[in-house]
Design an enzyme around this catalytic site. Sequence first.
Site, PDB file in Angstrom:
ATOM      1  N   ARG A 119       0.854  -1.068   0.143  1.00 21.37           N
ATOM      2  CA  ARG A 119      -0.147  -0.044  -0.046  1.00 21.37           C
ATOM      3  C   ARG A 119       0.815   1.171  -0.099  1.00 21.37           C
ATOM      4  NH1 ARG A 119      -2.401   0.694   5.666  1.00 21.37           N
ATOM      5  NH2 ARG A 119      -0.796   2.719   5.451  1.00 21.37           N
TER       6      ARG A 119
ATOM      7  N   HIS B 214      -3.579   4.489   4.557  1.00 22.91           N
ATOM      8  CA  HIS B 214      -4.745   3.488   4.642  1.00 22.91           C
ATOM      9  C   HIS B 214      -5.942   4.315   4.045  1.00 22.91           C
ATOM     10  CE1 HIS B 214      -8.153   1.336   6.184  1.00 22.91           C
ATOM     11  NE2 HIS B 214      -8.601   2.253   7.001  1.00 22.91           N
TER      12      HIS B 214
ATOM     13  N   TYR C 153       4.164   5.306  11.623  1.00 21.52           N
ATOM     14  CA  TYR C 153       4.380   3.927  11.870  1.00 21.52           C
ATOM     15  C   TYR C 153       5.157   3.312  11.059  1.00 21.52           C
ATOM     16  CZ  TYR C 153       0.221   3.688   8.728  1.00 21.52           C
ATOM     17  OH  TYR C 153      -0.648   3.837   7.987  1.00 21.52           O
TER      18      TYR C 153
END
Lengths: 400, 354
Positions: A290, A294, A303
């Site tokens: 990805r 998100h 993160y």
Amino acid sequence: MSSTETPVAPAGTTELSWPDPCEVAGTVRLVAPDGSRLPAQALELSGHGVYAAAAARTTPDQLRAMYRDMVLTRAFDREATSLQRQGELGLWPECRGQEAAQIGSAHALRPRDHVFPSYREHGVAHVRGLPLHELLHLFRGTEHGGWDPTAHGFHLYTLVIGSHTLHATGYGMGIQRDGDVGTGTDRDRAVVAYFGDGATAQGDVNEALVFAATTNAPVVFFCQNNHWAISAPTSVQTTVPLVERASGFGIPGVRVDGNDAVAVKAVTEAALERARAGGGPTFIEAVTYRMGAHTTSDDPTRYRERAEEEAWSRRDPIERLAALLRAEEHADADFFAAVEAESAELAAGVRTYCRSLTPPPAATIFDHVYASEHPLVAEESAWFAQYEASFDGAPAGGHA
Amino acid sequence: MSAETVETAETSATVETSSRPSTERLPMARAINAGLRRALATDDRVMLMGEDIGRLGGVFRVTDGLQAEFGTQRVVDSPLAESGILGTAIGLAMAGYRPVVEIQFDGFVFPAFDQITTQLAKLHYRSAGRLQVPVVIRIPYGGNIGAIEHHSESPEALFAHTAGLRIVTPATAADAYSMIQQSIASPDPVIFLEPKARYWDKGEVDLSGDGVDLGPDGWRSLHVARTVRTGTDLTIAAYGPTVATALAAAQVAEGEGHDVEVVDLRSVSPIDVDTLAESVGRTGRLVVVHEAPMFFGPGAEIAARVTERCFHQLEAPVLRVGGFHTPYPASSVEKEYLPSLDRILDAVDRSLAY
């Protein structure tokens, strides 16, 4: 929020710190990141000769069509992201980086097959013939769905992670009962359920695998392992490669380079053919990444390392297919320019369409709660109409 | 009494399925069986799914003999996974089938709660009417059978709070026979609550099926309450397992000089407020009885709605008799928890004395 923070890569980070997981033995890869086909002999030795043979049958027209679909999907995805940033959409889940997994698998589908997507399968929607702008209704808040699931064999997006894998399995059980499996004719159909690495931890996905295995339902479980479930890496969901889960359910599992559209198409075709023929379900783990957040509400700098994103950007699925097309002389500069122009046109159309979407009349809140009349909904709807009418003729902001 | 003894309490009546007019005296469990059999026989799209419903015939034997008659593809022994049962039923409904699923006991429905409330209830709405998911969920519910925990609950309020679901519950064998068929004919999802303590109560059932309207008027009538005893002094509203208790209480009250009306609601969602308001408009008093906890229970909703409609006719506040704000208790004390005849009469007395 820390969106302004500068991500700091660990000292000494190099590409080697982010090894390519698709170089692991057993992962089906037919086209290397540089666009060269892997040698047939090596694929034969690794047991992937059947996929190489299928890929060899993929025509230049099909390769160009996949490339075009990937570029259009990315242009649409980029435009939708911008629209969210400009306040035109409430939210947008980017699919950037996953185009090969989506377009490659969708190109393996037949018109009568049925797809149950999660909420990021914009590329699959496009290949199914769903006008991409119809995906915006949901994210602009003018409708919960936005398209007819039966018109394109493409179910509504499901936001509750993994729930739809059971619907896919039930739909497949219906296909079995219709006798549309194993006839050896065009009548045969199958179902694909798309989900991610995070979803594999959900009970519903595990139950779907149980039901599909024990009923031999014609379902392909297509897991896009994009490495991140919002902020949780795949290691939070599993201690073994996801593909290994399949054998515990008695389902064949295949791990494929999810950024290799040619390999994804070959692997998915084989799984779909098996399902349509009555061979039962298959689990595909498409290893991809990805590239974006998100959703537009997310901030990946909190993160994950930028170096990881950079490593994956060198495995870009669109560049890989473009390199293949160039190397094999299936496409010239005019072709690439035409696709580029078409994608700019698509993005402009999407922008215009998005802004034309206005809120529906408030009274539609009460529509379609039930398929048949319902006294409580009728009562509340009537009350609401009367309440609204009480403002007629009143000065703005006041009651009559 | 343990769950095991419940399972062995098998009924043995044989049901004729021919279309000749025939009235038989049947336990409710057999009446549901006959209704399911008729639905399976008349519509190829109808199928049953659930744990142990096939070879065993269900732990209460409600589906006894149906797999032998209709085969394993139409009467399906499911894996032991309630969410899976509901989720696949939704997929089958989207593929054009009419699944009737059995949840073995009330307390076991919660693994499927997400599929029921988040998916099943909302798909018609989310798809702007493009998808219908006519799934029927049969749930044996309620207590009074001496069972171990999780086998005696009344979760109807948890589902009634969700738009998109219809919730009905028969109190007699005849209603069970017709209402299960009408639920299957409904284009909407229906939760069909079976009062398991009444499974063996017998009643006259016309098995010809002639009296069962499966058209739009039929499933509309699913939600119409029935006045099962007329009276002038007070109205008791009950449904499912408590209707018989309410009737017994009315009988006792009659001996004490009170003329009590009893309304069998038959439907928890929607609630037939018209019938109740008409009754309370005459009697001026209402006691609502159910096994579900009173707090946020159906009785609270009924009290609010009847009070809005009958404020000037009410002679007393609407009173409720139901479960307490406790988990369902151990079976040796469940009779103290359940709305007994005495507790109903206590509420009747309090209302009349107001």
